[in-house]
Design a protein around this motif. Structure first.
Motif, PDB file in Angstrom:
ATOM      1  N   LYS A 109       0.825  -1.207   0.000  1.00 39.92           N
ATOM      2  CA  LYS A 109       0.000   0.000   0.000  1.00 39.92           C
ATOM      3  C   LYS A 109       0.857   1.253   0.000  1.00 39.92           C
ATOM      4  N   ASP A 112       1.870   1.742  -3.516  1.00 41.02           N
ATOM      5  CA  ASP A 112       0.767   2.359  -4.273  1.00 41.02           C
ATOM      6  C   ASP A 112       0.661   3.843  -3.948  1.00 41.02           C
ATOM      7  N   THR A 116       1.029   7.056  -6.432  1.00 39.12           N
ATOM      8  CA  THR A 116      -0.027   8.069  -6.510  1.00 39.12           C
ATOM      9  C   THR A 116       0.543   9.464  -6.247  1.00 39.12           C
ATOM     10  N   HIS A 162      -7.742   6.423  -8.894  1.00 38.84           N
ATOM     11  CA  HIS A 162      -6.816   5.447  -8.307  1.00 38.84           C
ATOM     12  C   HIS A 162      -6.729   5.607  -6.791  1.00 38.84           C
ATOM     13  N   THR A 166      -7.825   2.808  -4.164  1.00 45.32           N
ATOM     14  CA  THR A 166      -6.823   2.322  -3.212  1.00 45.32           C
ATOM     15  C   THR A 166      -7.332   2.418  -1.778  1.00 45.32           C
TER      16      THR A 166
END
Length: 285
Positions: A109, A112, A116, A162, A166
């Motif tokens: 995470k 991610d 981002t 996104h 997420t």
């Protein structure tokens, strides 16, 4: 609009960062404490095994009923440790390992989140360049605005979507995992304690069946050898005074003595009668 969208995505990014950090902190603490719980349970199992061995050693030195009761209790208690071992293995597999695996999930995470943030920074940079271009070339404002605005809008929409996906996926997975982990913990503990109640019930009943009076009688008999009674009679006889031994001897041979006395008395009477008859005969002559 683009500035406002960027600010909204900044708030979303901070929310995602806080969520990831919160899970990383508390799931890590839960993992450590559950692992310590499992280790303590395993050590309790080891101590219980030592207790079973000591009970068996002690039982071998006791009277029959107590020996049987203690050995039966030890067998039941040993069976309970088998269930405890199963509890340890299940807790390790169903509780500790999933929590430990959350370290990898949090790392993913964060990756991610990093991607981002990179996209968001690129978008903010493009927006800044667009504003500078407009200021330098006001005549080309409409052409530049159409091209750059369209690109910035597409990037903004993609990064926003996104981020939302997420955050939503992360929260959904977190809640699901918490439900699963704690449900497994409760189920494992209920299974163990249910079996423990059965085993302890049987162990209690076996202990209550120990016959105290029978074991006490065995113990009392073990204090004296088999020929103790005859030896005791000899000791008592030797400990009597001469007068007591004489009386005892007379009591033992009493029947024979009475018969002898009666025979002597009868003989004396017959002799006296014969003497009287002789005297009478002489007088008559």
């Amino acid at each position: 609009m683009l500035r406002r969208s960027l600010e909204n995505r900044d708030a979303q990014t901070r929310q995602l960062q806080d969520a990831v950090t919160n899970v990383e902190k508390h799931f890590g603490e839960l993992c450590q404490i559950f692992a310590a719980y499992v280790r303590k349970t395993a050590r309790l199992r080891d101590k219980a095994d030592l207790l079973v061995n000591e009970i068996n050693v002690y039982a071998s030195t006791e009277t029959p009923k107590l020996k049987q009761g203690l050995k039966t209790f030890a067998d039941e208690f040993a069976k309970l440790q088998d269930y405890r071992q199963a509890e340890v293995e299940r807790l390790e597999a169903k509780v500790v390992e999933p929590l430990k695996a959350y370290g990898t999930i949090v790392k993913m995470k964060r990756d991610d989140l990093k991607a981002t943030l990179t996209a968001r920074n690129r978008e903010a940079k493009q927006l800044t360049q667009l504003e500078r271009t407009r200021q330098r070339n006001p005549s080309d404002r409409h052409v530049i605005a159409e091209t750059e605005l369209q690109r910035a809008t597409m990037d903004a929409a993609r990064t926003t979507r996104h981020l939302e996906e997420t955050i939503d996926s992360f929260e959904k997975q977190k809640i699901k995992d918490i439900k699963t982990i704690f449900s497994e913990f409760i189920t494992i503990e209920m299974l163990f304690h249910g079996k423990a109640l059965e085993v302890y019930t049987a162990a209690y009943q076996n202990i209550q069946k120990i016959d105290e009076e029978e074991d006490l009688e065995v113990f009392r008999n073990s204090l004296y050898p088999p020929d103790y009674s005859s030896r005791l009679d000899i000791v008592r006889a030797n400990s009597k005074s001469p007068l007591q031994r004489s009386l005892s001897a007379k009591c033992v041979s009493g029947t024979g003595q009475v018969s002898t006395c009666r025979v002597r008395k009868d003989q004396q009477i017959e002799d006296d009668e014969e003497d009287e008859d002789l005297d009478v005969t002489e007088e008559e002559n």
